[in-house]
Design a protein around this motif. Structure first.
Motif, mmCIF file in Angstrom:
data_model
loop_
_atom_site.group_PDB
_atom_site.id
_atom_site.type_symbol
_atom_site.label_atom_id
_atom_site.label_comp_id
_atom_site.label_asym_id
_atom_site.label_seq_id
_atom_site.Cartn_x
_atom_site.Cartn_y
_atom_site.Cartn_z
ATOM 1 N N HIS A 368 0.716 -1.388 0.129
ATOM 2 C CA HIS A 368 0.242 -0.024 -0.108
ATOM 3 C C HIS A 368 0.873 1.239 -0.217
ATOM 4 O O HIS A 368 0.543 2.296 -0.247
ATOM 5 C CB HIS A 368 -1.091 -0.138 1.112
ATOM 6 C CG HIS A 368 -2.044 1.224 1.083
ATOM 7 N ND1 HIS A 368 -2.542 1.437 2.463
ATOM 8 C CD2 HIS A 368 -2.557 1.812 0.332
ATOM 9 C CE1 HIS A 368 -3.573 2.365 1.930
ATOM 10 N NE2 HIS A 368 -3.407 2.482 0.878
ATOM 11 N N SER A 393 -3.374 -6.502 1.636
ATOM 12 C CA SER A 393 -4.619 -5.875 1.842
ATOM 13 C C SER A 393 -4.424 -4.886 3.039
ATOM 14 O O SER A 393 -5.367 -4.576 3.795
ATOM 15 C CB SER A 393 -5.837 -6.753 2.166
ATOM 16 O OG SER A 393 -6.098 -7.428 1.006
ATOM 17 N N ASP A 395 -3.944 -1.855 5.517
ATOM 18 C CA ASP A 395 -4.185 -0.382 5.261
ATOM 19 C C ASP A 395 -3.182 0.295 5.977
ATOM 20 O O ASP A 395 -3.099 0.383 7.251
ATOM 21 C CB ASP A 395 -5.653 -0.070 5.881
ATOM 22 C CG ASP A 395 -6.078 1.334 5.598
ATOM 23 O OD1 ASP A 395 -5.293 1.836 5.053
ATOM 24 O OD2 ASP A 395 -6.896 1.603 6.046
ATOM 25 N N CYS A 396 -2.407 1.035 5.269
ATOM 26 C CA CYS A 396 -1.027 1.747 5.657
ATOM 27 C C CYS A 396 -0.960 3.187 5.487
ATOM 28 O O CYS A 396 -0.275 3.742 6.269
ATOM 29 C CB CYS A 396 0.161 1.077 4.960
ATOM 30 S SG CYS A 396 0.401 -0.658 5.188
ATOM 31 N N HIS A 398 -2.931 6.777 5.712
ATOM 32 C CA HIS A 398 -4.038 7.310 6.193
ATOM 33 C C HIS A 398 -3.939 9.020 6.218
ATOM 34 O O HIS A 398 -3.134 9.497 6.665
ATOM 35 C CB HIS A 398 -4.081 7.227 7.742
ATOM 36 C CG HIS A 398 -4.048 5.401 8.054
ATOM 37 N ND1 HIS A 398 -5.370 4.835 7.780
ATOM 38 C CD2 HIS A 398 -3.209 4.712 8.120
ATOM 39 C CE1 HIS A 398 -4.892 3.546 8.022
ATOM 40 N NE2 HIS A 398 -3.804 3.606 8.376
ATOM 41 N N GLN A 400 -5.066 12.359 7.318
ATOM 42 C CA GLN A 400 -5.764 13.081 8.204
ATOM 43 C C GLN A 400 -5.808 14.785 8.246
ATOM 44 O O GLN A 400 -4.895 15.345 8.443
ATOM 45 C CB GLN A 400 -4.779 12.725 9.650
ATOM 46 C CG GLN A 400 -5.581 13.265 10.744
ATOM 47 C CD GLN A 400 -4.619 12.925 12.195
ATOM 48 O OE1 GLN A 400 -4.075 11.802 12.092
ATOM 49 N NE2 GLN A 400 -5.036 13.669 13.432
ATOM 50 N N HIS A 513 3.547 2.089 8.052
ATOM 51 C CA HIS A 513 2.442 3.051 8.506
ATOM 52 C C HIS A 513 2.709 4.375 7.861
ATOM 53 O O HIS A 513 3.823 4.801 8.563
ATOM 54 C CB HIS A 513 2.240 2.734 9.804
ATOM 55 C CG HIS A 513 0.883 3.459 10.398
ATOM 56 N ND1 HIS A 513 0.650 3.664 11.647
ATOM 57 C CD2 HIS A 513 -0.295 3.700 9.876
ATOM 58 C CE1 HIS A 513 -0.692 4.578 11.786
ATOM 59 N NE2 HIS A 513 -1.154 4.485 10.699
ATOM 60 N N PRO A 515 0.693 7.958 8.245
ATOM 61 C CA PRO A 515 -0.210 8.930 8.540
ATOM 62 C C PRO A 515 0.321 10.221 7.796
ATOM 63 O O PRO A 515 1.318 10.741 8.029
ATOM 64 C CB PRO A 515 -0.327 9.248 10.223
ATOM 65 C CG PRO A 515 0.352 7.934 10.626
ATOM 66 C CD PRO A 515 1.428 7.493 9.679
ATOM 67 N N THR A 534 -5.312 6.839 -2.540
ATOM 68 C CA THR A 534 -5.255 5.357 -2.015
ATOM 69 C C THR A 534 -5.606 5.114 -0.625
ATOM 70 O O THR A 534 -5.552 4.183 -0.057
ATOM 71 C CB THR A 534 -4.048 4.624 -2.538
ATOM 72 O OG1 THR A 534 -3.162 4.987 -1.971
ATOM 73 C CG2 THR A 534 -3.942 4.818 -4.177
ATOM 74 N N ALA A 535 -5.454 6.470 0.156
ATOM 75 C CA ALA A 535 -5.571 6.394 1.615
ATOM 76 C C ALA A 535 -6.732 5.390 2.245
ATOM 77 O O ALA A 535 -7.952 5.644 1.604
ATOM 78 C CB ALA A 535 -5.601 7.559 2.240
ATOM 79 N N ASP A 536 -6.589 4.725 2.862
ATOM 80 C CA ASP A 536 -7.595 3.771 3.390
ATOM 81 C C ASP A 536 -8.336 2.915 2.221
ATOM 82 O O ASP A 536 -9.057 2.349 2.694
ATOM 83 C CB ASP A 536 -8.698 4.560 3.956
ATOM 84 C CG ASP A 536 -8.434 5.455 5.087
ATOM 85 O OD1 ASP A 536 -7.553 4.857 5.936
ATOM 86 O OD2 ASP A 536 -8.648 6.591 5.009
ATOM 87 N N SER A 537 -7.316 2.623 1.303
ATOM 88 C CA SER A 537 -7.842 1.611 0.119
ATOM 89 C C SER A 537 -6.784 0.930 -0.345
ATOM 90 O O SER A 537 -6.004 1.285 -1.350
ATOM 91 C CB SER A 537 -8.491 2.362 -1.047
ATOM 92 O OG SER A 537 -9.314 3.259 -0.559
#
Length: 616
Positions: A368, A393, A395-396, A398, A400, A513, A515, A534-537
């Motif tokens: 991701h 899959s 989710d890395c 995010h 904000q 990860h 953010p 692509t955030a959260d996807s």
């Protein structure tokens, strides 16, 4: 890997970097291969630690008998590995000969060299050696031609194939005809796994002793080490005088592995051409030629590693200064473009003089985090080796949103506040953490806030680092907090942030990860906008890399009927897994057919998957 190979051959290696942070990252990576302890230098603090280490007796010669035992253990491990590899090849060949393709290949080989199967091993070795003897003169050429005719007649081969192809056919035919293996291919490959791991352990143990061998740390070597320790405890002028006493390569022979910053070379190493056998320079696209020159002059050979798509070096030399210098030294016109140090990095200079080897696998970030970068910046030619059924899959990324404005100092204070809140929320279990931003003012404000909120022990324990994108080049963290520090009105700020070289460094710094703190959205046509979309996807399961065979497809269907998630022709890095699934929290590769490129490629894939964390 290159440094370890050079050390194993008795060579001296130096790995220079731009700054202390890059040295820290390299040291962390080296820590994954225990036993290799480099000589580190850079800041004054590192210089003091090095002086203490050299002076306190740590670098004493190892016991010769222990070194010999380690050498014998390594030789035995390599022999066992070679035997395991031969056994795996034999078992795979025997299994393949029962397939339709294997039977057809056997018939083809038998037709091309029917007499090969009756050769004894001694006959085969002697005939092939004579027929492939280098032609060094008239008599040697005559012997070779005669041996080649004998070989053709003995095995019944036609005149058409080349000698190399004929020898290959003879070896393959004899191996295939004599294949009777009681060992299953899977068991043979697992035996090779264990043998490879044992070689790595033995090599590490031997290198740890060999780098302190009595041959290296003899009387002259210990005297050179003592001279260096004295120099490190001296002021700059006295230090250089001490280093001038080191007039040969004894110091590098005594201390064969070094890591240090480019800026400190002349201060901490004797000015001897070819002091090291090998110099490995990383992040070369961001390295100015003039800064790297003292390092390269101290190497007999150099490997220059860099990414021309990432941030480039910044030079403060004027065109007039460069031109005047080149003219004063009589540099030919043809060389002047290459020596335009303002525009050409060390990587550019190296690429103009030697072939470029393209590294095309990414081993750091989860899919991701890297998929968009690999596709958009590298044209799909960067293969993601971290892709597994467990990671595709995850989710890395995010996004904000953080309300706030940019003040007169160029700082978005709301993002700084959120950084401190997030760091407190992560706690000690999140692994190493980085805070990255494109802007110096935002980085300085974030660093000041973090230092106010946490004590030094906590920051060290959590591996926290705060800096600009430029300062993070060559670094990585498990989690990276990205503070964009731009508002809607600042189109010029967005142009800076959305520059592809900056994003090529910024986006792949995190391993698991990332953010992203943002006051506003980037331009819709930018790569950053595509990335944040692509955030959260997460990308999910990849499309099959090629059509599956009927046998592979039937296995996938049976697994799915049993409620087990499985993918066919699963791409990971440069390899394709026949069937990919998960068991007990680990990615599992089911191998159904021989690799399309043969047994060597089959075994290479098997071991590469193991190193990437798969169970095969």
């Amino acid at each position: 890997a290159m440094g370890g190979d050079a050390l194993a051959q008795g060579r001296c290696v130096w790995v220079p970097a731009m700054d202390d942070a890059a040295i820290d990252s390299l040291t962390t990576l080296l820590g994954r291969q225990p036993g290799l302890v480099p000589i580190l230098f850079g800041s004054s603090e590192q210089r003091e630690r090095l002086a203490l280490r050299l002076a306190n007796g740590e670098l004493t010669p190892c016991d010769e008998s222990a070194l010999e035992r380690a050498r014998v253990a390594l030789d035995d491990a390599v022999a066992a590995r070679d035997a395991a590899q031969a056994g795996a090849r034999h078992s795979l060949t025997a299994a393949w000969m029962h397939t339709p393709d294997g039977r057809r290949e056997h018939e083809r080989l038998l037709a091309s060299a029917p007499g090969a199967v009756s050769l004894t091993e001694d006959e085969r070795r002697e005939l092939v050696a004579r027929a492939t003897e280098p032609a060094g003169g008239w008599f040697a050429s005559r012997r070779r031609r005669r041996a080649e005719r004998t070989l053709r007649a003995r095995v019944g081969a036609s005149d058409e194939p080349s000698l190399d192809r004929r020898v290959e056919a003879i070896d393959a035919l004899r191996a295939a005809t004599g294949c009777r293996s009681e060992v299953r291919p899977v068991d043979a490959c697992h035996e090779l796994e264990r043998a490879e791991e044992h070689v790595r352990r033995c090599l590490t143990a031997w290198l740890a002793l060999e780098t302190r061998s009595p041959d290296r740390l003899d009387r002259a070597g210990l005297r050179a080490v003592s001279t260096l320790a004295t120099a490190l405890r001296s002021g700059r002028s006295a230090r250089r005088a001490q280093l001038e006493r080191l007039t040969d390569r004894t110091l590098a022979r005594a201390l064969p592995l070094w890591m240090g910053t480019l800026a400190d070379v002349d201060d901490l190493l004797p000015a001897l051409p070819g002091l090291f056998d090998l110099v490995l320079v990383d992040e070369a696209s961001a390295t100015e030629q003039t800064i790297a020159a003292p390092a390269l002059l101290r190497g007999r050979r150099a490997v220059v590693v860099g990414d021309p798509r990432q941030l480039r070096h910044v030079s403060f030399l004027s065109d007039a200064t460069i031109e005047e210098t080149l003219q004063r030294h009589g540099v030919e016109t043809a060389q002047r473009a290459q020596l335009d140090v303002r525009r050409n990095s060390l990587y550019d200079a190296a690429a103009a003089t030697a072939p470029v080897l393209q590294l095309d696998e990414h081993f750091r970030s989860a899919p991701h985090l890297i998929d968009v970068v690999a596709r958009s910046l590298y044209g799909g030619n960067l293969h993601v080796a971290t892709r597994t059924p467990l990671t595709h899959s995850l989710d890395c990324v995010h996004l904000q949103p953080v309300p706030g404005t940019r003040d007169v100092d160029g700082v978005v204070a709301a993002e700084v506040t959120e950084i401190v809140v997030a760091l407190k929320r992560f706690g000690d279990g999140a692994g190493s953490v980085g805070v990255i931003t494109p802007f110096r003012a935002q980085a300085d404000a974030s660093e000041a806030a973090v230092l106010r909120a946490f004590d030094a022990d906590t920051l060290v324990r959590r591996g926290v680092r705060v800096g600009t994108v430029h300062s993070f080049q060559g670094n990585e963290r498990h989690t990276v907090l990205c503070s964009l520090g731009v508002t809607d009105r600042e189109s010029t700020g967005w142009r800076f942030v959305a520059a592809p070289p900056l994003l090529a460094v910024l986006l792949p710094r995190a391993r698991t990860h990332m953010p992203v703190l943002a006051r506003a959205s980037p331009p819709a046509t930018s790569l950053l906008s595509e990335y944040l979309a692509t955030a959260d996807s997460p990308p999910g399961a990849p499309a099959p890399a090629r059509p599956a065979t009927p046998w592979t497809r039937s296995i996938v269907e049976d697994l799915r009927l049993a409620g087990i998630v499985a993918g066919e022709s699963y791409p990971t890095g440069r390899h394709v897994v026949d069937v990919a699934t998960v068991r007990s929290g680990q990615p599992v590769a089911l191998v159904c057919d021989l690799h399309d490129d043969g047994i060597d490629a089959h075994l290479e894939r098997h071991l590469a998957l193991l190193r990437s964390g798969w169970t095969v």
